[in-house]
Scaffold this active site. Sequence first.
Site, PDB file in Angstrom:
ATOM      1  N   HIS A 152      32.592  32.032  49.984  1.00  0.00           N
ATOM      2  CA  HIS A 152      31.448  32.570  49.223  1.00  0.00           C
ATOM      3  C   HIS A 152      30.487  31.450  48.851  1.00  0.00           C
ATOM      4  O   HIS A 152      29.280  31.623  48.837  1.00  0.00           O
ATOM      5  CB  HIS A 152      31.919  33.242  47.928  1.00  0.00           C
ATOM      6  CG  HIS A 152      32.914  34.319  48.140  1.00  0.00           C
ATOM      7  ND1 HIS A 152      34.249  34.137  47.930  1.00  0.00           N
ATOM      8  CD2 HIS A 152      32.762  35.597  48.549  1.00  0.00           C
ATOM      9  CE1 HIS A 152      34.893  35.254  48.197  1.00  0.00           C
ATOM     10  NE2 HIS A 152      34.018  36.153  48.576  1.00  0.00           N
ATOM     11  N   ARG A 181      28.197  41.620  54.197  1.00  0.00           N
ATOM     12  CA  ARG A 181      28.868  42.699  54.914  1.00  0.00           C
ATOM     13  C   ARG A 181      29.440  43.684  53.894  1.00  0.00           C
ATOM     14  O   ARG A 181      29.993  43.265  52.892  1.00  0.00           O
ATOM     15  CB  ARG A 181      30.005  42.059  55.717  1.00  0.00           C
ATOM     16  CG  ARG A 181      30.520  42.891  56.814  1.00  0.00           C
ATOM     17  CD  ARG A 181      31.655  42.168  57.526  1.00  0.00           C
ATOM     18  NE  ARG A 181      32.173  43.009  58.592  1.00  0.00           N
ATOM     19  CZ  ARG A 181      33.011  44.003  58.386  1.00  0.00           C
ATOM     20  NH1 ARG A 181      33.456  44.251  57.184  1.00  0.00           N
ATOM     21  NH2 ARG A 181      33.418  44.755  59.391  1.00  0.00           N
ATOM     22  N   THR A 230      28.361  39.637  42.705  1.00  0.00           N
ATOM     23  CA  THR A 230      29.783  39.653  43.042  1.00  0.00           C
ATOM     24  C   THR A 230      30.627  40.360  41.985  1.00  0.00           C
ATOM     25  O   THR A 230      30.265  40.379  40.811  1.00  0.00           O
ATOM     26  CB  THR A 230      30.315  38.218  43.275  1.00  0.00           C
ATOM     27  OG1 THR A 230      31.697  38.279  43.605  1.00  0.00           O
ATOM     28  CG2 THR A 230      30.137  37.327  42.067  1.00  0.00           C
ATOM     29  N   ARG A 231      31.746  40.933  42.466  1.00  0.00           N
ATOM     30  CA  ARG A 231      32.721  41.541  41.537  1.00  0.00           C
ATOM     31  C   ARG A 231      34.103  40.958  41.782  1.00  0.00           C
ATOM     32  O   ARG A 231      35.097  41.453  41.300  1.00  0.00           O
ATOM     33  CB  ARG A 231      32.764  43.067  41.691  1.00  0.00           C
ATOM     34  CG  ARG A 231      32.818  43.578  43.110  1.00  0.00           C
ATOM     35  CD  ARG A 231      33.147  45.054  43.165  1.00  0.00           C
ATOM     36  NE  ARG A 231      34.541  45.219  43.402  1.00  0.00           N
ATOM     37  CZ  ARG A 231      35.093  45.390  44.609  1.00  0.00           C
ATOM     38  NH1 ARG A 231      34.342  45.435  45.692  1.00  0.00           N
ATOM     39  NH2 ARG A 231      36.393  45.539  44.727  1.00  0.00           N
ATOM     40  N   HIS A 271      35.509  32.135  46.394  1.00  0.00           N
ATOM     41  CA  HIS A 271      36.243  31.034  47.017  1.00  0.00           C
ATOM     42  C   HIS A 271      35.268  30.222  47.869  1.00  0.00           C
ATOM     43  O   HIS A 271      34.063  30.417  47.809  1.00  0.00           O
ATOM     44  CB  HIS A 271      37.415  31.600  47.818  1.00  0.00           C
ATOM     45  CG  HIS A 271      38.336  32.423  46.971  1.00  0.00           C
ATOM     46  ND1 HIS A 271      39.095  31.883  45.970  1.00  0.00           N
ATOM     47  CD2 HIS A 271      38.563  33.768  46.933  1.00  0.00           C
ATOM     48  CE1 HIS A 271      39.783  32.836  45.363  1.00  0.00           C
ATOM     49  NE2 HIS A 271      39.461  33.994  45.931  1.00  0.00           N
TER      50      HIS A 271
END
Length: 582
Positions: free
Chosen positions: A217, A303, A209-210, A214
């Site tokens: 996720h 996605r 992740t970058r 929340h």
Amino acid sequence: MSAHPTPSTENTMAEIIKPHGGNLVDLYVKGDEVAEIQKLAQELPSLTLTQRQLCDIELLLNGGFSPLTGFMTQADYDGVVNNMRLADGTVWPMPITLDVSEKFAEGLATGGKIALRDLEGVVIAVLDVEDIYRPDREHEAEKVFGAADLAHPGVEYLLNRTEPVYLGGRLTGVEAPTHYDYRYLRETPAEVRARFEKLGWTRVVAFQTRNPMHRAHQELTFRAAQRVEANLIIQPVVGMTKPGDIDHYTRVRCYEKLIKHYPEQTTTLSLLPLAMRMGGPREALWHAIIRKNYGCTHFIVGRDHAGPGKNSDGFDFYGPYDAQELVKQYQDEIGIEMVPFEAMVYVQEKAQYFPVSEVKENETVLNISGTELRRRLQEGLEIPDWFSYPEVVAELRKTHPPRSKQGLTVFFTGLSGAGKSTIANALLVKLLEMGGRPVTLLDGDVVRTNLSSELGFSREHRDLNIQRIGYVASEITKNRGIAICAPIAPYAATRRLVRDMISPLGGFLEIHVATSLETCESRDRKGLYAMARAGKIKGFTGIDDPYEAPENPEMVINTEECTPDEAAHRVLLKLESMGYMG
Ligand code: PPS
């Protein structure tokens, strides 16, 4: 070449360890050899690495990029660019290259060595220069990113910020790039593997992740781990991400809060010093290989993985599931299983998250987009608990306060004698009267005395002057004060630079004090216009040097129509209407 005995870099061949299956490269020299290489480095040409190169070299040296043992030679580069394979046939989707200027390359020859240093001059590694080549960067952009469109951050970096010569060759590692932040969360692939071993985690799924994470996720990652019966490692990128992303300090504090919401012993957090390229499908495959090197058995691809945003025609660069397809195609060959995941959405009736395809027709889906989240933060509006944990939101609010608590820059621009300083002073006094935020006035004349006393009025000097003002204003804005600037700032491009520098840090208002040249000249308080007309001052703005009027300023003030006091009031009302006054 050096008169010192050269420690044989051939002998520092990748040390192989196999705790979790899959070979791991380790390019660091050990023991006495460190001092020997450091001594050798003193005799070698030195290259100071860029931030991107420092990220790359860290993962080359510690095996995050196994099986690579250095920056790519042309044979590897060509294979990777054209077929996603190294010269020996191994799958590798992303060029890992060392770009240098023509000037630096001039003195080099293959067979030589160079010392690679960080910004402070510390020797990180020595490169055996095996290849010096000039890549076709347009071709690289087309092949690797699928477009030569500068709206793509990876392409923009490649075409605008990459030097024209690439050096390829084996690396000998001396010292890992230093990090002072979150050291307890930074681990090498070997350390992560060892930790998994110690914990008895044999099946581990990684999440890349970058962004702050929340509830959606968390649901996604937890379900993914459940689905493949694996433990979970959240591995956020803290090297370089997409320009404009939330800074990693804030993000890491958010992850640390979030991680407490997973069931105990299931999930861990570890930081990845990767420089992302936002290369969509190729990048996803690259991420999967890196996670394999970190000892993971599974990798989540959602996605639009590593998506670069829209192209200059407003369309997506890649299809939403292109990344999943590509990783799936290669997963057996690279030895890590992809866990595809669709977007998770909150279903109001069930007060629970579900994959978007499982939502029934009559159910109400709630969602807060990234843009909407930013708006709510900016305006200090509520962010519901179903969307994010309150502790995570509190961390975001710390670094993203509402506009009324952000810093800002009010940037007056206009001809000499237009009334910039007078209005700026009136505004300063009113803001001081109101109190609440520190205010600094960077007036043209004052700056030229204190910051730019050695500068004249050539284009180059004016640009330097405005950039200095911009820099000081950006620091004030970042630290939540108010900077009022009042230079002539005659050139549009330089004003744009200043705007771009400040806007990510707080408010920016460009105000054109649009007093006509005739009026300024008729006022001529300092007698400068008369001198310019008489040719006694050369390059005077409006007379024999251009003033490029702003095209889209936040405000235009004509001092022929209002007093300085009225003008300052109008600025305050504008600030108020934009939400900056609280
Ligand atoms: S710039 O172009 O933004 O860097 O100019 P700035 O720092 O605002 O300085 C402008 C003041 O310097 C005086 N001055 C000149 N102005 C324009 N052109 C030339 N060649 C020049 N030489 C001296 C002038 O008094 C400006 O003051 P203001 O307050 O704008 O009248």
